[in-house]
Design an enzyme around this catalytic site. Structure first.
Site, PDB file in Angstrom:
ATOM      1  N   SER A   1     103.625  49.675 -68.865  1.00 59.75           N
ATOM      2  CA  SER A   1     103.419  49.154 -67.679  1.00 59.75           C
ATOM      3  C   SER A   1     104.975  48.769 -66.922  1.00 59.75           C
ATOM      4  O   SER A   1     105.702  48.944 -67.665  1.00 59.75           O
ATOM      5  CB  SER A   1     103.030  47.367 -67.849  1.00 59.75           C
ATOM      6  OG  SER A   1     102.860  46.005 -67.287  1.00 59.75           O
TER       7      SER A   1
ATOM      8  N   TYR B   1     103.091  40.102 -73.328  1.00 65.04           N
ATOM      9  CA  TYR B   1     102.027  41.466 -72.701  1.00 65.04           C
ATOM     10  C   TYR B   1     103.399  41.566 -72.682  1.00 65.04           C
ATOM     11  O   TYR B   1     103.929  43.295 -72.497  1.00 65.04           O
ATOM     12  CB  TYR B   1     101.229  41.164 -71.831  1.00 65.04           C
ATOM     13  CG  TYR B   1     101.379  42.688 -70.819  1.00 65.04           C
ATOM     14  CD1 TYR B   1     100.323  43.106 -71.549  1.00 65.04           C
ATOM     15  CD2 TYR B   1     101.345  42.893 -69.789  1.00 65.04           C
ATOM     16  CE1 TYR B   1     100.044  44.545 -71.050  1.00 65.04           C
ATOM     17  CE2 TYR B   1     100.942  44.060 -69.146  1.00 65.04           C
ATOM     18  CZ  TYR B   1     100.289  44.932 -69.326  1.00 65.04           C
ATOM     19  OH  TYR B   1     100.319  45.508 -68.845  1.00 65.04           O
TER      20      TYR B   1
HETATM   21  P1  NAD Z   1      90.707  48.204 -69.276  1.00 66.33           P
HETATM   22  O1  NAD Z   1      90.366  47.067 -69.625  1.00 66.33           O
HETATM   23  O2  NAD Z   1      90.035  48.357 -68.548  1.00 66.33           O
HETATM   24  O3  NAD Z   1      90.542  49.078 -70.639  1.00 66.33           O
HETATM   25  C1  NAD Z   1      91.564  48.870 -71.455  1.00 66.33           C
HETATM   26  C2  NAD Z   1      90.851  49.979 -72.906  1.00 66.33           C
HETATM   27  O4  NAD Z   1      91.705  49.110 -74.195  1.00 66.33           O
HETATM   28  C3  NAD Z   1      89.264  49.669 -72.852  1.00 66.33           C
HETATM   29  O5  NAD Z   1      88.097  50.670 -73.211  1.00 66.33           O
HETATM   30  C4  NAD Z   1      89.136  49.079 -74.186  1.00 66.33           C
HETATM   31  O6  NAD Z   1      87.664  48.852 -74.743  1.00 66.33           O
HETATM   32  C5  NAD Z   1      90.124  49.261 -75.294  1.00 66.33           C
HETATM   33  N1  NAD Z   1      90.455  48.239 -76.399  1.00 66.33           N
HETATM   34  C6  NAD Z   1      90.835  46.976 -75.834  1.00 66.33           C
HETATM   35  N2  NAD Z   1      91.278  46.477 -77.632  1.00 66.33           N
HETATM   36  C7  NAD Z   1      90.543  47.405 -78.369  1.00 66.33           C
HETATM   37  C8  NAD Z   1      90.533  47.287 -79.835  1.00 66.33           C
HETATM   38  N3  NAD Z   1      91.200  46.371 -80.298  1.00 66.33           N
HETATM   39  N4  NAD Z   1      90.623  48.997 -80.526  1.00 66.33           N
HETATM   40  C9  NAD Z   1      89.982  50.131 -79.242  1.00 66.33           C
HETATM   41  N5  NAD Z   1      90.237  50.218 -77.802  1.00 66.33           N
HETATM   42  C10 NAD Z   1      90.423  48.461 -77.412  1.00 66.33           C
HETATM   43  O7  NAD Z   1      92.627  48.258 -69.370  1.00 66.33           O
HETATM   44  P2  NAD Z   1      93.427  48.893 -68.336  1.00 66.33           P
HETATM   45  O8  NAD Z   1      93.708  48.125 -67.188  1.00 66.33           O
HETATM   46  O9  NAD Z   1      92.480  50.267 -67.945  1.00 66.33           O
HETATM   47  O10 NAD Z   1      94.811  49.073 -69.309  1.00 66.33           O
HETATM   48  C11 NAD Z   1      94.442  49.988 -70.236  1.00 66.33           C
HETATM   49  C12 NAD Z   1      95.931  50.277 -70.235  1.00 66.33           C
HETATM   50  O11 NAD Z   1      97.595  50.291 -69.065  1.00 66.33           O
HETATM   51  C13 NAD Z   1      96.404  49.075 -71.125  1.00 66.33           C
HETATM   52  O12 NAD Z   1      97.784  49.517 -72.168  1.00 66.33           O
HETATM   53  C14 NAD Z   1      97.396  48.653 -69.986  1.00 66.33           C
HETATM   54  O13 NAD Z   1      97.430  47.357 -70.960  1.00 66.33           O
HETATM   55  C15 NAD Z   1      97.739  49.174 -69.046  1.00 66.33           C
HETATM   56  N6  NAD Z   1      98.461  49.245 -67.802  1.00 66.33           N
HETATM   57  C16 NAD Z   1      97.479  48.231 -66.807  1.00 66.33           C
HETATM   58  C17 NAD Z   1      97.859  47.937 -65.968  1.00 66.33           C
HETATM   59  C18 NAD Z   1      96.711  47.338 -64.653  1.00 66.33           C
HETATM   60  O14 NAD Z   1      97.195  47.341 -63.518  1.00 66.33           O
HETATM   61  N7  NAD Z   1      95.006  47.787 -65.089  1.00 66.33           N
HETATM   62  C19 NAD Z   1      99.508  47.886 -65.452  1.00 66.33           C
HETATM   63  C20 NAD Z   1     100.370  48.813 -66.395  1.00 66.33           C
HETATM   64  C21 NAD Z   1     100.123  48.776 -67.769  1.00 66.33           C
END
Ligand code: NAD
Length: 259
Positions: A141, A154
């Site tokens: 991130s 986080y």
């Molecule tokens: P999201 O909530 O849409 O997806 C997260 C996924 O992780 C889901 O499929 C969920 O089932 C899975 N998950 C959660 N807990 C779990 C567990 N205990 N075991 C297995 N799977 C689990 O989130 P997203 O926004 O697509 O985020 C994906 C990644 O990108 C994350 O690591 C997040 O930190 C990172 N990220 C997101 C953003 C953003 O703005 N959305 C920015 C920077 C980084």
């Protein structure tokens, strides 16, 4: 692509993970998707991915459990015979001042995003180095490079993911395996939508203000990154032209970390 590739994307039934899995399926990879979700979300993800004609299988695993990632990689290798591309994408979030952050939430955030990457990499790397080719991509991130208030777990976790990436990249550098972190700014996904109410509470703002003044203010482009942009970067990192990119924390954040 001449050789068959098998990819595992953790946390891939929604958001960024689903987009990366879709991209890999479109590229003809065999794809293992994973989550810890309700069955309806899994069915939707599977039907979206099978449209590409690739071999796609779902593996339920709770990555908050110690060793969950290690077993997940074992299950994928048993099903597909090998694992060439590992994307550690699963992540969760909690917005709260540190004194209000329950220790159980700290533990779960660290377990899902950081510990699980240690376990999956530990399980996947020997097969990759043995075949002399592999790609490990950790979705970190902008918070792996910069801090924001009310996100201590986080931010600490994502900084840890960047450090893990660099260390493993050095260990694998001569063995045909690259290890990189992708560092997105705010991407419009369920994870972001779900934190707007909490952000509004801790900042004392309306939800509209949170989007404008907390989420988009740090991104000079003033727009959300799209999941497909992250997927395209992941696909590039898997190509042979990316073989010299390793140990990098690659920003895709609308200019956030340029400041
Ligand atoms: P999201 O909530 O849409 O997806 C997260 C996924 O992780 C889901 O499929 C969920 O089932 C899975 N998950 C959660 N807990 C779990 C567990 N205990 N075991 C297995 N799977 C689990 O989130 P997203 O926004 O697509 O985020 C994906 C990644 O990108 C994350 O690591 C997040 O930190 C990172 N990220 C997101 C953003 C953003 O703005 N959305 C920015 C920077 C980084």
């Amino acid at each position: 692509m001449t050789e068959k590739r098998v990819a595992l994307v953790t946390g891939s039934t929604s958001g960024i993970g689903l987009s990366i899995a879709s991209k890999f399926a479109a590229m003809g990879y065999d794809v293992a998707i994973n989550s810890f979700e309700a069955e309806a979300d899994v069915a939707d993800a599977l039907s979206a991915l099978t449209g590409y004609g690739a071999s796609v299988r779902y593996f339920q695993a709770d990555l908050s459990l110690s060793g969950g990632g290690y077993d997940l990689v074992g299950d994928v290798v048993s099903a597909f015979g090998q694992l060439d591309v590992l994307v550690n994408n699963a992540g969760i979030q909690k917005v709260a001042p540190i004194e209000d952050l329950p220790p159980a939430d700290w533990d779960r955030i660290v377990a899902v995003s950081l510990d699980s990457a240690f376990h999956t990499i530990r399980a996947a790397l020997p097969g990759m180095t043995g075949r002399g080719w592999g790609r490990i991509i950790n979705v970190a991130s902008a918070h792996g490079l910069r801090a924001s208030p009310f996100k201590s777990a986080y931010v600490a976790t994502k900084h840890g993911v960047v450090g893990l990436t660099k260390a493993v990249a050095l260990e694998a550098a001569e063995k045909g395996v690259t290890v990189n972190a992708i560092c997105p700014g705010y991407v419009w996904t369920p994870l972001v939508a779900a934190q707007i109410a909490d952000q509004a509470r801790v900042h004392g703002m309306s939800e509209e203000q949170v989007v404008r003044e907390v989420m988009l203010a740090p991104q000079p482009t003033r727009q959300f990154v799209q999941p497909e942009e992250i997927a395209a970067l992941a696909a590039y990192l898997c190509g042979d032209m990316a073989r010299s990119i390793t140990g990098s924390a690659i920003s895709i954040d609308g200019g956030w970390t340029a400041k």
